[in-house]
Enzyme design. Structure first.
Site, PDB file in Angstrom:
ATOM      1  CB  SER A 155      14.128  70.688  46.783  1.00 55.68           C
ATOM      2  OG  SER A 155      13.286  70.951  47.951  1.00 55.68           O
TER       3      SER A 155
ATOM      4  CE  LYS B 168      16.367  72.446  51.277  1.00 53.49           C
ATOM      5  NZ  LYS B 168      14.836  73.032  51.562  1.00 53.49           N
TER       6      LYS B 168
ATOM      7  CB  SER C 263      16.615  75.744  59.295  1.00 52.11           C
ATOM      8  OG  SER C 263      15.932  76.963  58.917  1.00 52.11           O
TER       9      SER C 263
ATOM     10  CG  HIS D  17      10.444  74.328  51.178  1.00 53.39           C
ATOM     11  ND1 HIS D  17      11.325  75.460  51.064  1.00 53.39           N
ATOM     12  CD2 HIS D  17      10.068  74.340  52.445  1.00 53.39           C
ATOM     13  CE1 HIS D  17      11.636  75.825  52.171  1.00 53.39           C
ATOM     14  NE2 HIS D  17      10.805  75.056  53.293  1.00 53.39           N
TER      15      HIS D  17
ATOM     16  CE1 TYR E 265      13.789  79.920  53.608  1.00 48.56           C
ATOM     17  CE2 TYR E 265      13.643  79.517  55.824  1.00 48.56           C
ATOM     18  CZ  TYR E 265      13.662  78.977  54.716  1.00 48.56           C
ATOM     19  OH  TYR E 265      12.649  77.919  54.700  1.00 48.56           O
TER      20      TYR E 265
ATOM     21  NE  ARG F 257       7.435  72.295  55.533  1.00 51.85           N
ATOM     22  CZ  ARG F 257       6.591  71.918  56.567  1.00 51.85           C
ATOM     23  NH1 ARG F 257       6.233  70.667  56.683  1.00 51.85           N
ATOM     24  NH2 ARG F 257       6.869  72.560  57.637  1.00 51.85           N
TER      25      ARG F 257
ATOM     26  N   GLY G  54      13.595  65.799  54.709  1.00 54.50           N
ATOM     27  CA  GLY G  54      13.360  66.406  55.747  1.00 54.50           C
ATOM     28  C   GLY G  54      12.444  65.229  56.992  1.00 54.50           C
TER      29      GLY G  54
ATOM     30  N   GLY H  31      13.312  65.459  48.768  1.00 56.65           N
ATOM     31  CA  GLY H  31      11.790  65.353  49.020  1.00 56.65           C
ATOM     32  C   GLY H  31      11.322  64.073  48.581  1.00 56.65           C
TER      33      GLY H  31
ATOM     34  CB  THR I 245      15.932  77.855  50.732  1.00 60.66           C
ATOM     35  OG1 THR I 245      16.775  77.020  51.633  1.00 60.66           O
ATOM     36  CG2 THR I 245      14.315  77.608  50.592  1.00 60.66           C
TER      37      THR I 245
ATOM     38  CD  GLN J 246      17.428  77.461  54.986  1.00 55.79           C
ATOM     39  OE1 GLN J 246      17.087  77.414  56.069  1.00 55.79           O
ATOM     40  NE2 GLN J 246      16.737  78.374  53.998  1.00 55.79           N
TER      41      GLN J 246
HETATM   42  C1  FMN Z   1       9.055  70.900  59.345  1.00 54.03           C
HETATM   43  C2  FMN Z   1       9.805  71.296  58.217  1.00 54.03           C
HETATM   44  C3  FMN Z   1      10.600  72.488  58.194  1.00 54.03           C
HETATM   45  C4  FMN Z   1      11.291  72.743  57.126  1.00 54.03           C
HETATM   46  N1  FMN Z   1      12.223  73.882  57.357  1.00 54.03           N
HETATM   47  C5  FMN Z   1      13.026  74.287  56.325  1.00 54.03           C
HETATM   48  C6  FMN Z   1      13.716  75.395  56.494  1.00 54.03           C
HETATM   49  O1  FMN Z   1      13.933  76.164  57.278  1.00 54.03           O
HETATM   50  N2  FMN Z   1      14.820  75.853  55.270  1.00 54.03           N
HETATM   51  C7  FMN Z   1      14.569  75.110  54.168  1.00 54.03           C
HETATM   52  O2  FMN Z   1      15.266  75.389  53.209  1.00 54.03           O
HETATM   53  N3  FMN Z   1      13.752  74.078  53.913  1.00 54.03           N
HETATM   54  C8  FMN Z   1      12.900  73.504  55.110  1.00 54.03           C
HETATM   55  N4  FMN Z   1      12.163  72.575  54.914  1.00 54.03           N
HETATM   56  C9  FMN Z   1      12.268  71.452  53.735  1.00 54.03           C
HETATM   57  C10 FMN Z   1      13.259  70.440  53.676  1.00 54.03           C
HETATM   58  O3  FMN Z   1      14.553  71.153  53.868  1.00 54.03           O
HETATM   59  C11 FMN Z   1      13.109  69.569  52.426  1.00 54.03           C
HETATM   60  O4  FMN Z   1      13.271  70.448  51.319  1.00 54.03           O
HETATM   61  C12 FMN Z   1      11.758  68.880  52.459  1.00 54.03           C
HETATM   62  O5  FMN Z   1      11.457  68.168  53.983  1.00 54.03           O
HETATM   63  C13 FMN Z   1      11.746  67.584  51.454  1.00 54.03           C
HETATM   64  O6  FMN Z   1      10.841  66.725  51.631  1.00 54.03           O
HETATM   65  P1  FMN Z   1      10.537  65.459  52.666  1.00 54.03           P
HETATM   66  O7  FMN Z   1      10.164  66.082  54.038  1.00 54.03           O
HETATM   67  O8  FMN Z   1       9.575  64.767  51.889  1.00 54.03           O
HETATM   68  O9  FMN Z   1      11.780  64.691  52.791  1.00 54.03           O
HETATM   69  C14 FMN Z   1      11.237  72.083  56.007  1.00 54.03           C
HETATM   70  C15 FMN Z   1      10.721  70.948  55.858  1.00 54.03           C
HETATM   71  C16 FMN Z   1       9.905  70.215  57.178  1.00 54.03           C
HETATM   72  C17 FMN Z   1       8.934  69.317  56.805  1.00 54.03           C
END
Ligand code: FMN
Length: 382
Positions: free
Chosen positions: A277, A255, A109, A279, A132, A282, A333, A311, A158, A130
């Protein structure tokens, strides 16, 4: 609890919950608003069933795929996630080394806790950075230049964090990075002494991609939502994405694409891949899950870009279902983050072993010798 007792993602989740102070566990585990989308991301895989073929001579099978021009030994890779050294002191070092052992790709990230240069020189498996897009254009450019210099294979922009999602667990626990030292947080550290000893005595948590430019997240504690809302560039648009794609000039990924229209535009600006995705639930709660949305995106652009299903993946069968619909690979993730928090590199390796074994066993049970044997006639929706 022991690593040998972790047979699936839920076991690692429980292990991580024991090891981590509450705010940190809930930062990983939580999602936006009512977490409806988060739950749907995995539940969507239960809306269809696999239809196996038998007597296919499956003694030797090939699980490899090629995405973004990179050959991966597994059809599953490790999505970029922030702040990994907060979860385990080895952080990205552990995750990258584990990914390399399994011949798959891993992403770091913009908010990684290990530098682009260290990852570039120490990890041999395909690496994705990745990005930002920050308001500070020099900062954004510096990250791309550093990735070029460090020979990262791919860059993912992203696009689903234009503002921070409403992560209510983080509001409740007061999660910030670095963690603020309040009476409440100190009590939670005291209840997790193994984590706390490592946090306080080992190398300090840094954000090496950002620290020359911003104090937030490095020495100034900030919530992730505040970081997104104040630091990231909300004027980012298709023109900006295209300019980054051209400047990067290597495999470029968007992404966080969810609509067919956006998938087509990704093709138009020259993306090599899209990660379907939300995210991990989230950001926009109430949005559709990647698996639910996969077929229409594959039908529209699957012959022009690599479509990744990101995801909700918790089982090998989830990967097989997404590939049967036409995804080129899957990514995730939490499946490896829980394992990282539970036991560092050994944990991530065990999580990958479990999933590799599941994918291999399930392919054999499906009568598939290679990923090409998976297609829509292997799936029935209920
Ligand atoms: C704790 C955490 C931190 C994450 N940080 C980033 C990030 O910095 N940049 C990003 O593009 N996605 C981030 N993600 C999203 C992940 O890249 C991914 O899209 C997501 O975890 C997929 O869902 P899953 O956890 O169900 O596999 C984060 C996800 C989690 C759980």
């Amino acid at each position: 609890m022991r690593l040998t007792d972790c047979h699936n993602t839920e076991h690692f989740r429980r292990f991580a919950k024991r090891r981590l102070p509450g705010p940190i566990f809930h930062y990983i585990d939580g999602a936006a608003d009512d977490e409806v989308t988060y739950r749907r991301n995995t539940a969507a895989f239960e809306t269809c069933d696999l239809v196996p073929n038998v007597l296919a001579g499956v003694e030797h099978i090939d699980m490899s795929v090629t995405v973004m021009g990179q050959r991966l030994e597994l059809p599953l890779f490790l999505s970029p996630t922030a702040l990994q050294r907060l979860f385990h002191y080895d952080g990205e070092r552990a995750v990258g080394s584990a990914a390399a052992k399994f011949g798959t790709m891993f992403g770091i990230s913009s908010l990684a806790t290990v530098s682009i240069e260290e990852i570039g020189s120490s990890i041999s498996t395909p690496k994705l950075f990745q990005l930002y897009v920050h308001k500070d254009k020099e900062l954004t450019k510096s990250m791309i230049d550093r990735c070029k210099e460090a020979n990262f294979e791919a860059m993912a922009l992203t696009v689903d964090t234009i503002v921070g999602g409403n992560r209510e667990r983080d509001l409740r626990t007061g999660f910030t990075s670095p963690p603020e030292l309040t009476l409440k947080s100190l009590l939670s550290f005291a209840a997790h002494p193994a984590w706390a000893v490592n946090y306080f005595l080992r190398e300090k948590i840094r954000l090496p991609q950002l620290e020359d430019y911003v104090g937030q997240g490095t020495h100034i504690s900030v919530s992730v939502a505040d970081y997104f809302n104040t630091m990231l560039d909300q004027s980012m648009d298709w023109k900006a994405a295209e300019a980054i794609c051209q400047y990067w000039n290597k495999p470029f990924v968007l992404k966080g694409i969810m609509s067919v229209d956006d998938a087509r535009r990704a093709v138009d600006i020259g993306a090599a891949a899209i990660m379907v995705s939300n995210h991990g639930g989230r950001q926009l709660d109430g949005s559709r899950s990647p698996f639910d949305q996969l077929a229409e995106i594959v039908d529209a652009v699957g012959d022009k870009v690599d479509v990744i299903c990101d995801g909700g993946i918790r089982r090998g069968t989830h990967v097989l279902k997404a590939l049967s619909l036409g995804a080129k690979a899957c990514s995730g993730g939490r499946f490896y983050l829980y394992a990282l928090a539970a036991a560092g590199q050994a944990g991530v390796e065990k999580a990958l072993t479990n999933l590799r074994n599941e994918i291999e066993r399930d392919m054999k049970l499906m009568g598939c010798k290679s990923i090409h044997d998976l297609s829509r006639n292997k799936l029935r929706f209920r």
